[in-house]
Write a protein that holds these residues in place. Structure first.
Motif, PDB file in Angstrom:
ATOM      1  N   ALA A  12     -20.673 -20.754   7.686  1.00  0.00           N
ATOM      2  CA  ALA A  12     -20.980 -21.006   9.266  1.00  0.00           C
ATOM      3  C   ALA A  12     -20.234 -19.941  10.184  1.00  0.00           C
ATOM      4  CB  ALA A  12     -20.215 -22.323   9.708  1.00  0.00           C
ATOM      5  N   ASP A  13     -20.927 -20.135  11.482  1.00  0.00           N
ATOM      6  CA  ASP A  13     -20.071 -19.080  12.456  1.00  0.00           C
ATOM      7  C   ASP A  13     -19.290 -20.185  13.095  1.00  0.00           C
ATOM      8  OD1 ASP A  13     -19.754 -17.845  14.557  1.00  0.00           O
ATOM      9  OD2 ASP A  13     -21.621 -17.887  15.627  1.00  0.00           O
ATOM     10  N   ALA A  14     -17.900 -19.840  12.583  1.00  0.00           N
ATOM     11  CA  ALA A  14     -16.669 -20.857  12.945  1.00  0.00           C
ATOM     12  C   ALA A  14     -16.273 -20.528  14.318  1.00  0.00           C
ATOM     13  CB  ALA A  14     -15.736 -20.672  11.913  1.00  0.00           C
ATOM     14  N   VAL A  15     -16.380 -21.588  15.026  1.00  0.00           N
ATOM     15  CA  VAL A  15     -15.699 -21.483  16.607  1.00  0.00           C
ATOM     16  C   VAL A  15     -14.408 -22.111  16.705  1.00  0.00           C
ATOM     17  CG1 VAL A  15     -16.261 -22.006  18.830  1.00  0.00           C
ATOM     18  CG2 VAL A  15     -18.093 -21.209  17.358  1.00  0.00           C
ATOM     19  N   ALA A  16     -13.339 -21.367  16.962  1.00  0.00           N
ATOM     20  CA  ALA A  16     -12.152 -21.773  16.870  1.00  0.00           C
ATOM     21  C   ALA A  16     -11.612 -22.477  18.503  1.00  0.00           C
ATOM     22  CB  ALA A  16     -10.785 -20.724  16.631  1.00  0.00           C
ATOM     23  N   ARG A  17     -11.029 -23.446  18.525  1.00  0.00           N
ATOM     24  CA  ARG A  17     -10.272 -24.047  19.706  1.00  0.00           C
ATOM     25  C   ARG A  17      -8.951 -24.497  19.337  1.00  0.00           C
ATOM     26  NH1 ARG A  17     -14.084 -21.862  21.697  1.00  0.00           N
ATOM     27  NH2 ARG A  17     -15.597 -22.461  23.115  1.00  0.00           N
ATOM     28  N   ASN A  39     -22.500 -28.377  24.462  1.00  0.00           N
ATOM     29  CA  ASN A  39     -23.688 -27.871  23.559  1.00  0.00           C
ATOM     30  C   ASN A  39     -23.238 -26.323  23.032  1.00  0.00           C
ATOM     31  OD1 ASN A  39     -25.497 -29.708  23.096  1.00  0.00           O
ATOM     32  ND2 ASN A  39     -26.384 -29.373  25.077  1.00  0.00           N
ATOM     33  N   GLU A  40     -21.904 -25.851  23.310  1.00  0.00           N
ATOM     34  CA  GLU A  40     -21.642 -24.621  22.748  1.00  0.00           C
ATOM     35  C   GLU A  40     -21.544 -24.469  21.166  1.00  0.00           C
ATOM     36  OE1 GLU A  40     -17.776 -23.754  24.582  1.00  0.00           O
ATOM     37  OE2 GLU A  40     -18.316 -24.618  26.485  1.00  0.00           O
ATOM     38  N   VAL A  41     -21.445 -25.705  20.500  1.00  0.00           N
ATOM     39  CA  VAL A  41     -21.507 -25.735  19.176  1.00  0.00           C
ATOM     40  C   VAL A  41     -22.536 -26.699  18.652  1.00  0.00           C
ATOM     41  CG1 VAL A  41     -19.025 -24.784  18.720  1.00  0.00           C
ATOM     42  CG2 VAL A  41     -19.397 -27.257  18.947  1.00  0.00           C
ATOM     43  N   VAL A  42     -22.947 -26.830  17.251  1.00  0.00           N
ATOM     44  CA  VAL A  42     -23.955 -27.869  16.960  1.00  0.00           C
ATOM     45  C   VAL A  42     -23.119 -28.822  15.878  1.00  0.00           C
ATOM     46  CG1 VAL A  42     -26.021 -26.363  16.750  1.00  0.00           C
ATOM     47  CG2 VAL A  42     -24.458 -26.539  14.577  1.00  0.00           C
ATOM     48  N   ALA A  43     -22.081 -28.515  15.510  1.00  0.00           N
ATOM     49  CA  ALA A  43     -21.270 -29.419  14.936  1.00  0.00           C
ATOM     50  C   ALA A  43     -19.768 -29.289  14.996  1.00  0.00           C
ATOM     51  CB  ALA A  43     -21.573 -29.339  13.415  1.00  0.00           C
ATOM     52  N   ILE A  44     -18.956 -30.268  14.459  1.00  0.00           N
ATOM     53  CA  ILE A  44     -17.368 -30.029  14.490  1.00  0.00           C
ATOM     54  C   ILE A  44     -17.083 -30.387  13.041  1.00  0.00           C
ATOM     55  CG2 ILE A  44     -15.210 -30.853  15.191  1.00  0.00           C
ATOM     56  CD1 ILE A  44     -16.384 -31.912  17.621  1.00  0.00           C
ATOM     57  N   SER A  45     -16.280 -29.669  12.415  1.00  0.00           N
ATOM     58  CA  SER A  45     -16.030 -30.125  10.846  1.00  0.00           C
ATOM     59  C   SER A  45     -14.519 -30.052  10.733  1.00  0.00           C
ATOM     60  CB  SER A  45     -16.693 -28.975  10.079  1.00  0.00           C
ATOM     61  OG  SER A  45     -16.265 -29.277   8.647  1.00  0.00           O
ATOM     62  N   THR A  46     -14.067 -31.283  10.312  1.00  0.00           N
ATOM     63  CA  THR A  46     -12.772 -31.344   9.854  1.00  0.00           C
ATOM     64  C   THR A  46     -12.662 -32.722   9.098  1.00  0.00           C
ATOM     65  OG1 THR A  46     -10.304 -31.504  10.598  1.00  0.00           O
ATOM     66  CG2 THR A  46     -11.869 -32.779  11.965  1.00  0.00           C
ATOM     67  N   ASP A  47     -11.217 -32.987   8.712  1.00  0.00           N
ATOM     68  CA  ASP A  47     -11.137 -34.340   7.933  1.00  0.00           C
ATOM     69  C   ASP A  47     -11.817 -35.482   8.465  1.00  0.00           C
ATOM     70  OD1 ASP A  47      -9.495 -32.487   6.809  1.00  0.00           O
ATOM     71  OD2 ASP A  47      -7.566 -33.380   8.095  1.00  0.00           O
ATOM     72  N   ASP A  48     -12.625 -36.275   7.623  1.00  0.00           N
ATOM     73  CA  ASP A  48     -13.358 -37.518   8.209  1.00  0.00           C
ATOM     74  C   ASP A  48     -12.441 -38.465   8.897  1.00  0.00           C
ATOM     75  OD1 ASP A  48     -12.040 -38.468   5.991  1.00  0.00           O
ATOM     76  OD2 ASP A  48     -13.831 -38.773   4.731  1.00  0.00           O
ATOM     77  N   GLY A  68      -5.945 -22.491  13.062  1.00  0.00           N
ATOM     78  CA  GLY A  68      -5.044 -22.890  12.395  1.00  0.00           C
ATOM     79  C   GLY A  68      -5.007 -23.946  11.356  1.00  0.00           C
ATOM     80  N   SER A  69      -6.048 -24.332  11.353  1.00  0.00           N
ATOM     81  CA  SER A  69      -6.379 -25.643  10.583  1.00  0.00           C
ATOM     82  C   SER A  69      -7.049 -25.138   9.269  1.00  0.00           C
ATOM     83  CB  SER A  69      -7.397 -26.731  11.048  1.00  0.00           C
ATOM     84  OG  SER A  69      -8.841 -26.208  11.430  1.00  0.00           O
ATOM     85  N   THR A  70      -6.997 -25.873   8.264  1.00  0.00           N
ATOM     86  CA  THR A  70      -7.639 -25.577   6.891  1.00  0.00           C
ATOM     87  C   THR A  70      -9.249 -25.846   7.066  1.00  0.00           C
ATOM     88  OG1 THR A  70      -7.443 -28.076   6.278  1.00  0.00           O
ATOM     89  CG2 THR A  70      -5.808 -26.375   5.490  1.00  0.00           C
ATOM     90  N   SER A  71      -9.556 -26.653   7.945  1.00  0.00           N
ATOM     91  CA  SER A  71     -11.034 -26.830   8.210  1.00  0.00           C
ATOM     92  C   SER A  71     -11.659 -25.588   8.890  1.00  0.00           C
ATOM     93  CB  SER A  71     -11.156 -27.948   9.341  1.00  0.00           C
ATOM     94  OG  SER A  71     -10.241 -28.888   9.417  1.00  0.00           O
ATOM     95  N   PHE A  72     -10.831 -25.016   9.610  1.00  0.00           N
ATOM     96  CA  PHE A  72     -11.612 -23.706   9.962  1.00  0.00           C
ATOM     97  C   PHE A  72     -11.825 -22.769   9.117  1.00  0.00           C
ATOM     98  CE2 PHE A  72     -11.509 -19.438  11.584  1.00  0.00           C
ATOM     99  CZ  PHE A  72     -12.177 -19.540  12.724  1.00  0.00           C
ATOM    100  N   THR A  73     -10.841 -22.464   8.157  1.00  0.00           N
ATOM    101  CA  THR A  73     -11.149 -21.615   6.999  1.00  0.00           C
ATOM    102  C   THR A  73     -12.162 -22.149   5.850  1.00  0.00           C
ATOM    103  OG1 THR A  73      -8.671 -21.510   6.842  1.00  0.00           O
ATOM    104  CG2 THR A  73      -9.723 -20.353   5.239  1.00  0.00           C
ATOM    105  N   ASN A  74     -12.031 -23.607   5.719  1.00  0.00           N
ATOM    106  CA  ASN A  74     -13.401 -23.823   4.772  1.00  0.00           C
ATOM    107  C   ASN A  74     -14.819 -23.794   5.512  1.00  0.00           C
ATOM    108  OD1 ASN A  74     -11.207 -24.852   3.267  1.00  0.00           O
ATOM    109  ND2 ASN A  74     -11.256 -26.838   4.058  1.00  0.00           N
ATOM    110  N   ILE A  75     -14.979 -23.888   6.826  1.00  0.00           N
ATOM    111  CA  ILE A  75     -16.292 -23.765   7.290  1.00  0.00           C
ATOM    112  C   ILE A  75     -16.788 -22.155   7.368  1.00  0.00           C
ATOM    113  CG2 ILE A  75     -16.750 -25.702   8.539  1.00  0.00           C
ATOM    114  CD1 ILE A  75     -16.016 -24.549  11.079  1.00  0.00           C
TER     115      ILE A  75
END
Ligand code: GLU
Length: 312
Positions: free
Chosen positions: A209-214, A227-236, A197-204
């Motif tokens: 990217a293979d976007a993984v939702a939590r 180690n299930e994901v290589v990165a997290i992406s959201t607001d800095d 439900g975040s804008t971050s999810f849609t953006n990645i």
């Protein structure tokens, strides 16, 4: 060390959904697989960062105008704030005091102080991240406002009204210190976590990217540490809080989006949105916005000018 951090994060997550602190637990929480949200229909264009103009000077605390939504809140004796409890620096549960604290909570305290003359008359309700715009529907268990690192955008304006912008941020990446990923271009087909439900999810997703939702940023941190994901992406700003909790992580790449944070309020109470905007105006003038910034986000550097109010 990593395992301990993950366990601590998992223990915090065990509290998700509660309005009161629960007994601490050390039991590991099974990973929950979260469905990716359905694609949103495109919202009509709008001026997402322009809000409703204040109706004039703020009424004196404790003397809300008769018939206003603020008078209703005053009668109940508390302001109910919907937010998360696992967004470090913004709204996260302090394991020692059991209280949810952070920059977003302090914005809520300013509103409570303006209504009651007492910032502590704020009741926190932990809400699901994916349903931040749905919190005003249910009369029985509704919140008065949502302050939760929430970007004001045209899709959300269809469901809620937003205050003026109280913080300007942008999306970046959190990776392991030894990772070679240093920007969006390196994300193709990589597993990257973002809150459902975040804008971050849609953006990645858009970035390939293979976007993984939590269900929130704490769960993303656990997925990252396992180690299930290589990165997290959201607001800095949120990533800075996550990085503080993980000595093996770093924030990389430039901002690739603009994420203006605003307070969500029911469309049924435009008088309250105008009131909240007057409170934000006051906080920009009297230094209370800067005090909150220095307290919670000071590690990011000196406080910038607060975002200027824009009205429609
Ligand atoms: N600001 C973005 C949003 O509102 C990402 C942060 C979050 O979801 O908490 O979706």
């Amino acid at each position: 060390m990593r395992a301990r951090i993950a366990l601590a994060a998992a223990a915090v997550l065990a509290l998700a959904g509660c309005t009161e602190p629960a007994a601490p637990t050390t039991a590991p929480i099974p990973a929950r697989q979260t469905e990716a949200p359905p694609a949103q229909p495109k919202a009509p264009d709008c001026d997402a960062t322009a809000s409703l103009r204040p109706a004039g000077a703020l009424p004196a605390p404790g003397r809300m105008p008769a018939g206003s939504y603020m008078a209703e809140i005053q009668k109940t004796g508390r302001l109910i704030l919907g937010t998360s409890q696992d967004s470090p620096l913004f709204s996260s549960r302090d394991p020692f005091t059991g209280r949810v604290e952070g920059f977003d909570i302090d914005m809520g305290r300013l509103v409570a102080k303006a209504i009651f003359g007492d910032a502590s008359k704020l009741q926190i309700k932990v809400i699901p991240h994916a349903d931040r715009t749905k919190q005003f529907d249910d009369e029985g268990d509704k919140v008065d406002l949502v302050i939760n690192t929430m970007t004001a955008n045209c899709t959300r304006w269809q469901e809620v009204d937003f205050s003026t912008v109280y913080l300007e941020t942008g999306q970046r990446l959190l990776v392991r210190k030894d990772s070679e990923i240093d920007g969006l271009d390196d994300l193709a087909d990589q597993r990257v976590c973002a809150a459902v439900g975040s804008t971050s999810f849609t953006n990645i997703q858009k970035a390939g990217a293979d976007a993984v939702a939590r269900n929130g940023w704490g769960e993303c941190l656990v997925a990252f540490q396992q180690n299930e994901v290589v990165a997290i992406s959201t607001d800095d700003t949120i990533l800075a809080g996550l990085a503080e909790q993980d000595p093996f992580a770093k924030v990389v790449g430039p901002r690739f989006t603009e994420e203006p944070y605003a307070i969500a309020i029911s469309k049924e109470h435009p008088d309250f949105t105008r009131f909240v905007n007057a409170v934000l105006e006051q906080s920009r003038r009297d230094g209370s916005w800067k005090d909150a910034y220095d307290k919670w986000l000071g590690a990011l550097g000196p406080a910038p000018q607060p975002p200027a109010a824009r009205y429609r």
